[in-house]
Design a protein around this motif. Structure first.
Motif, PDB file in Angstrom:
ATOM      1  N   ASN A  81     -40.432   6.425  76.856  1.00  0.00           N
ATOM      2  CA  ASN A  81     -41.809   6.911  76.939  1.00  0.00           C
ATOM      3  C   ASN A  81     -41.754   8.421  77.159  1.00  0.00           C
ATOM      4  O   ASN A  81     -40.976   8.901  77.991  1.00  0.00           O
ATOM      5  N   GLY A  82     -42.548   9.137  76.368  1.00  0.00           N
ATOM      6  CA  GLY A  82     -42.591  10.597  76.537  1.00  0.00           C
ATOM      7  C   GLY A  82     -41.495  11.342  75.793  1.00  0.00           C
ATOM      8  O   GLY A  82     -41.380  12.561  75.915  1.00  0.00           O
ATOM      9  N   ALA A  83     -40.695  10.631  74.994  1.00  0.00           N
ATOM     10  CA  ALA A  83     -39.574  11.285  74.287  1.00  0.00           C
ATOM     11  C   ALA A  83     -40.055  12.195  73.159  1.00  0.00           C
ATOM     12  O   ALA A  83     -39.329  13.086  72.731  1.00  0.00           O
ATOM     13  N   GLY A  84     -41.263  11.945  72.649  1.00  0.00           N
ATOM     14  CA  GLY A  84     -41.799  12.809  71.591  1.00  0.00           C
ATOM     15  C   GLY A  84     -42.104  12.079  70.281  1.00  0.00           C
ATOM     16  O   GLY A  84     -42.443  12.712  69.286  1.00  0.00           O
ATOM     17  N   LYS A  85     -42.018  10.749  70.291  1.00  0.00           N
ATOM     18  CA  LYS A  85     -42.209   9.977  69.052  1.00  0.00           C
ATOM     19  C   LYS A  85     -43.618  10.166  68.485  1.00  0.00           C
ATOM     20  O   LYS A  85     -43.786  10.457  67.305  1.00  0.00           O
ATOM     21  N   SER A  86     -44.621   9.965  69.343  1.00  0.00           N
ATOM     22  CA  SER A  86     -46.003  10.069  68.846  1.00  0.00           C
ATOM     23  C   SER A  86     -46.302  11.493  68.411  1.00  0.00           C
ATOM     24  O   SER A  86     -47.013  11.707  67.418  1.00  0.00           O
ATOM     25  N   THR A  87     -45.763  12.471  69.146  1.00  0.00           N
ATOM     26  CA  THR A  87     -45.995  13.870  68.774  1.00  0.00           C
ATOM     27  C   THR A  87     -45.437  14.114  67.372  1.00  0.00           C
ATOM     28  O   THR A  87     -46.105  14.729  66.520  1.00  0.00           O
ATOM     29  N   LEU A  88     -44.238  13.610  67.124  1.00  0.00           N
ATOM     30  CA  LEU A  88     -43.623  13.778  65.798  1.00  0.00           C
ATOM     31  C   LEU A  88     -44.501  13.128  64.726  1.00  0.00           C
ATOM     32  O   LEU A  88     -44.773  13.722  63.673  1.00  0.00           O
TER      33      LEU A  88
HETATM   34  N1  ATP Z   1     -52.045  16.531  74.200  1.00  0.00           N
HETATM   35  C1  ATP Z   1     -51.040  16.712  75.063  1.00  0.00           C
HETATM   36  N2  ATP Z   1     -51.134  17.610  76.068  1.00  0.00           N
HETATM   37  C2  ATP Z   1     -50.115  17.810  76.938  1.00  0.00           C
HETATM   38  N3  ATP Z   1     -48.935  17.141  76.875  1.00  0.00           N
HETATM   39  C3  ATP Z   1     -48.788  16.224  75.909  1.00  0.00           C
HETATM   40  C4  ATP Z   1     -49.812  15.962  74.962  1.00  0.00           C
HETATM   41  N4  ATP Z   1     -49.368  14.995  74.097  1.00  0.00           N
HETATM   42  C5  ATP Z   1     -48.124  14.679  74.506  1.00  0.00           C
HETATM   43  N5  ATP Z   1     -47.766  15.411  75.580  1.00  0.00           N
HETATM   44  C6  ATP Z   1     -46.469  15.370  76.290  1.00  0.00           C
HETATM   45  O1  ATP Z   1     -45.437  15.534  75.315  1.00  0.00           O
HETATM   46  C7  ATP Z   1     -44.339  14.676  75.598  1.00  0.00           C
HETATM   47  C8  ATP Z   1     -44.081  13.743  74.420  1.00  0.00           C
HETATM   48  O2  ATP Z   1     -45.139  12.796  74.346  1.00  0.00           O
HETATM   49  P1  ATP Z   1     -45.246  11.682  73.208  1.00  0.00           P
HETATM   50  O3  ATP Z   1     -46.586  11.015  73.365  1.00  0.00           O
HETATM   51  O4  ATP Z   1     -44.920  12.280  71.907  1.00  0.00           O
HETATM   52  O5  ATP Z   1     -44.074  10.659  73.623  1.00  0.00           O
HETATM   53  P2  ATP Z   1     -43.732   9.202  73.032  1.00  0.00           P
HETATM   54  O6  ATP Z   1     -42.269   9.227  72.748  1.00  0.00           O
HETATM   55  O7  ATP Z   1     -44.644   8.878  71.916  1.00  0.00           O
HETATM   56  O8  ATP Z   1     -44.010   8.260  74.273  1.00  0.00           O
HETATM   57  P3  ATP Z   1     -44.545   6.703  74.296  1.00  0.00           P
HETATM   58  O9  ATP Z   1     -43.367   5.832  73.959  1.00  0.00           O
HETATM   59  O10 ATP Z   1     -44.961   6.559  75.725  1.00  0.00           O
HETATM   60  O11 ATP Z   1     -45.681   6.585  73.337  1.00  0.00           O
HETATM   61  C9  ATP Z   1     -44.688  13.952  76.886  1.00  0.00           C
HETATM   62  O12 ATP Z   1     -44.125  14.668  77.966  1.00  0.00           O
HETATM   63  C10 ATP Z   1     -46.208  14.021  76.921  1.00  0.00           C
HETATM   64  O13 ATP Z   1     -46.681  13.987  78.251  1.00  0.00           O
END
Ligand code: ATP
Length: 299
Positions: A39-46
């Protein structure tokens, strides 16, 4: 071959959080790629960057040869969120017809699309009566509109039972065979192990491992587990020739062996002939490999 998705040195920061740092990857047509990470690794951001939903700070991203979010990229990319939500009062057919109209496509394709995802019989029932697996299939039918070249699927099988998962992956296999590239995130490592061609592991915004499962297994060089079952009355003899073996349930002996010593150890065990009743060799699982790579930077 031209990559369907090409990312080079991608960087994204949210205030103090470095969400992605120097991520480079390519996804070719017909490839099923799993994106793994805590969780929080950056998958959704990517994924959001690939879809053009959020801007990025550095690096380059090409989606089907175009900028993410551009009309050309959007026409060729489809997205399925983790919990696709639909209007419960609409039938599957009505919902897909509506999406087709929004995309400027002929609504008459709805039944074909629903048939492709195994929903032909339920197409005229309200979505409110569908199971979670059926709703995910409606989502997948929606992603198929316009024959996209890249499918971005955010934990598409979360909450599905094992049979629905298997069916869902069978559908993805068919799409990949037709040339669609698939980028999916998942926390269910066992299904990813069997149903994807390439694995990407993100940890704190960095791509810490990338390759086929065999590549990653080789690179991690984790020990192989051996479970030796002695023949009746030979447990002590075998333990004597297998230093480091730990006794387990049912008189079994357990050993962890570095890959480089595996063949020599197997030869030694085989040399015991009839004193050995059985032998199981368990390679490191994707879970072991995932933990190895994702903990490397202290997570
Ligand atoms: N809009 C935002 N504003 C500030 N920080 C953000 C925002 N979106 C994501 N982050 C931060 O960026 C990092 C990556 O988040 P992301 O949602 O990409 O992780 P993830 O791998 O998709 O996690 P999960 O498995 O929980 O969905 C995290 O530390 C998150 O808190």
């Amino acid at each position: 071959m031209t990559s369907t998705l090409k990312i080079s040195h991608l960087t994204k920061r949210f205030q103090a959080v470095e969400a992605l740092t120097g991520v480079s990857l390519a996804v070719e047509p017909g490839m099923r790629v799993a994106l793994l990470g805590h969780n929080g690794a950056g998958k959704s951001t990517l994924m959001k960057i690939v879809l053009g939903l959020i801007p990025f700070d550095g690096g380059t991203v090409e989606v089907c040869g175009a900028a993410p979010g551009s009309p050309r990229a959007r026409a060729q990319v489809a997205y399925l969120p983790e919990n696709a939500a639909f209007h419960p009062a609409l039938t599957g057919e009505e919902q897909i017809r509506q999406y087709l109209s929004l995309r400027g496509e002929n609504p008459r394709q709805a039944m074909d699309l629903l048939a492709r995802v195994g929903l032909a019989d339920a197409a005229r029932r309200r979505i409110g009566t569908y199971s979670k697996g059926m709703r995910q299939r409606v989502g997948l039918a929606q992603t198929l509109i316009g024959r996209p070249k890249l499918l971005v699927l955010d934990e598409p099988t979360s909450g599905l039972d094992p049979v629905s998962r298997r069916d869902f992956y069978a559908l993805l296999d068919g799409l990949a065979a037709e040339g669609a590239a698939i980028l999916l995130s998942s926390h269910v490592l066992t299904e990813v192990e069997a149903r994807t061609d390439r694995i990407l592991i993100l940890s704190r915004g960095r791509l810490v491992a990338e390759g086929t499962l065999a590549d990653l297994r080789h690179r991690a060089a984790l020990p192989v587990a051996l479970h030796v079952t002695p023949a009746n009355g030979y447990a002590a003899d075998l333990a004597a020739v297998l230093p480091g073996a730990r006794p387990g349930a049912g008189g079994q002996l357990h050993l962890d062996c570095p890959q480089s010593e595996k063949l020599a150890l197997l030869a030694r065990i085989a040399g015991q002939g009839a004193r050995v009743a059985d032998l199981d060799l368990v390679p490191p699982s994707l879970e072991d490999i995932y933990s190895h790579f994702s903990r490397r930077d202290g997570q």
